[in-house]
Design a protein around this motif. Sequence first.
Motif, PDB file in Angstrom:
ATOM      1  N   GLU A  74       0.812  -1.216   0.000  1.00  9.93           N
ATOM      2  CA  GLU A  74       0.000   0.000   0.000  1.00  9.93           C
ATOM      3  C   GLU A  74       0.849   1.271   0.000  1.00  9.93           C
ATOM      4  OE1 GLU A  74      -3.103  -0.364   3.027  1.00  9.93           O
ATOM      5  OE2 GLU A  74      -4.356  -1.293   1.489  1.00  9.93           O
ATOM      6  N   VAL A  75       1.829   1.282  -0.910  1.00  8.71           N
ATOM      7  CA  VAL A  75       2.642   2.468  -1.154  1.00  8.71           C
ATOM      8  C   VAL A  75       2.705   2.683  -2.660  1.00  8.71           C
ATOM      9  CG1 VAL A  75       4.030   2.246   0.951  1.00  8.71           C
ATOM     10  CG2 VAL A  75       4.812   1.167  -1.157  1.00  8.71           C
ATOM     11  N   ASN A  76       3.197   3.853  -3.078  1.00 12.45           N
ATOM     12  CA  ASN A  76       3.242   4.108  -4.517  1.00 12.45           C
ATOM     13  C   ASN A  76       4.447   3.426  -5.163  1.00 12.45           C
ATOM     14  OD1 ASN A  76       5.509   5.868  -4.230  1.00 12.45           O
ATOM     15  ND2 ASN A  76       4.140   7.556  -3.689  1.00 12.45           N
ATOM     16  N   GLN A  77       4.349   3.246  -6.481  1.00 12.54           N
ATOM     17  CA  GLN A  77       5.397   2.540  -7.217  1.00 12.54           C
ATOM     18  C   GLN A  77       6.756   3.233  -7.134  1.00 12.54           C
ATOM     19  OE1 GLN A  77       4.397   1.192 -11.140  1.00 12.54           O
ATOM     20  NE2 GLN A  77       2.599   0.067 -10.427  1.00 12.54           N
ATOM     21  N   PRO A  78       6.827   4.583  -7.196  1.00 11.22           N
ATOM     22  CA  PRO A  78       8.147   5.212  -7.074  1.00 11.22           C
ATOM     23  C   PRO A  78       8.843   4.884  -5.743  1.00 11.22           C
ATOM     24  CG  PRO A  78       6.613   6.763  -8.039  1.00 11.22           C
ATOM     25  CD  PRO A  78       5.801   5.568  -7.591  1.00 11.22           C
ATOM     26  N   ALA A  79       8.079   4.799  -4.661  1.00 14.50           N
ATOM     27  CA  ALA A  79       8.676   4.449  -3.365  1.00 14.50           C
ATOM     28  C   ALA A  79       9.234   3.026  -3.399  1.00 14.50           C
ATOM     29  CB  ALA A  79       7.649   4.591  -2.251  1.00 14.50           C
ATOM     30  N   THR A  95      -8.623  -8.438   8.882  1.00 10.28           N
ATOM     31  CA  THR A  95      -9.789  -7.573   8.648  1.00 10.28           C
ATOM     32  C   THR A  95      -9.403  -6.362   7.806  1.00 10.28           C
ATOM     33  OG1 THR A  95     -10.822  -8.290  10.714  1.00 10.28           O
ATOM     34  CG2 THR A  95     -11.599  -6.215   9.772  1.00 10.28           C
ATOM     35  N   LEU A  96      -8.293  -5.737   8.166  1.00 11.96           N
ATOM     36  CA  LEU A  96      -7.825  -4.577   7.389  1.00 11.96           C
ATOM     37  C   LEU A  96      -7.413  -4.973   5.984  1.00 11.96           C
ATOM     38  CD1 LEU A  96      -5.734  -2.685  10.103  1.00 11.96           C
ATOM     39  CD2 LEU A  96      -7.909  -1.969   9.109  1.00 11.96           C
ATOM     40  N   ASP A  97      -6.788  -6.127   5.852  1.00 10.50           N
ATOM     41  CA  ASP A  97      -6.378  -6.616   4.532  1.00 10.50           C
ATOM     42  C   ASP A  97      -7.605  -6.843   3.640  1.00 10.50           C
ATOM     43  OD1 ASP A  97      -4.301  -7.291   2.753  1.00 10.50           O
ATOM     44  OD2 ASP A  97      -4.606  -9.423   3.150  1.00 10.50           O
ATOM     45  N   ALA A  98      -8.651  -7.421   4.220  1.00  9.16           N
ATOM     46  CA  ALA A  98      -9.873  -7.689   3.445  1.00  9.16           C
ATOM     47  C   ALA A  98     -10.627  -6.400   3.083  1.00  9.16           C
ATOM     48  CB  ALA A  98     -10.789  -8.616   4.245  1.00  9.16           C
ATOM     49  N   ALA A  99     -10.380  -5.341   3.849  1.00 14.38           N
ATOM     50  CA  ALA A  99     -11.094  -4.081   3.612  1.00 14.38           C
ATOM     51  C   ALA A  99     -10.276  -3.071   2.798  1.00 14.38           C
ATOM     52  CB  ALA A  99     -11.482  -3.463   4.971  1.00 14.38           C
ATOM     53  N   ARG A 100      -9.243  -3.553   2.113  1.00 14.46           N
ATOM     54  CA  ARG A 100      -8.430  -2.639   1.297  1.00 14.46           C
ATOM     55  C   ARG A 100      -9.301  -1.942   0.264  1.00 14.46           C
ATOM     56  NH1 ARG A 100      -2.453  -4.212   0.307  1.00 14.46           N
ATOM     57  NH2 ARG A 100      -2.056  -5.707   1.944  1.00 14.46           N
ATOM     58  N   ARG A 101      -8.916  -0.715  -0.065  1.00 13.16           N
ATOM     59  CA  ARG A 101      -9.638   0.064  -1.085  1.00 13.16           C
ATOM     60  C   ARG A 101      -8.923   0.007  -2.397  1.00 13.16           C
ATOM     61  NH1 ARG A 101     -10.631   5.303   2.621  1.00 13.16           N
ATOM     62  NH2 ARG A 101     -11.079   4.095   4.423  1.00 13.16           N
TER      63      ARG A 101
END
Length: 149
Positions: A64-69, A143-149
């Motif tokens: 859950e970070v951007n590709q450049p990072a 739970t957080l993994d399943a609720a990813r946006r």
Amino acid sequence: MTPQTRAELQGRAMRELSIAHQLAETRLNRALRPLGLTMTHTAVLLHLANAGPGSVGDIAAAMEVNQPAVSKTLKTLVDRGAVTMEAAPGDARRRSVALTQLGGELIGQAMRAMHPDATVAFAGLDDERLRQLVDLLAEVRATLDAARR
């Protein structure tokens, strides 16, 4: 429990998780520094060890970070020989990333370097409470993994 009381308790739980994360990450980064690693490097190595080879985009999405990072982190790991990165078959725009033997060895070194801090962090918990904590954290993570946006 009233909805307001539950909301307050949830807020407190999130604050405690956030503070614990910051304190742990600071300690662990300090422990990893002699290896030339950070928690970010270690997280990428562990992801590749668990998920297998993938693209830069796959890694970015998983973390859950951007590709450049991710690209910046991967450049360091490629330079160290911990991962390989090459054009994916059939799509030269896509880069395939894989863990090397050295990368696997670095994971072991990182785990050993972080162990003393884990011992400090959980010193106040007996084995049963530590198991309960691990189970609760795994449940929150799932739970957080399943609720990813």
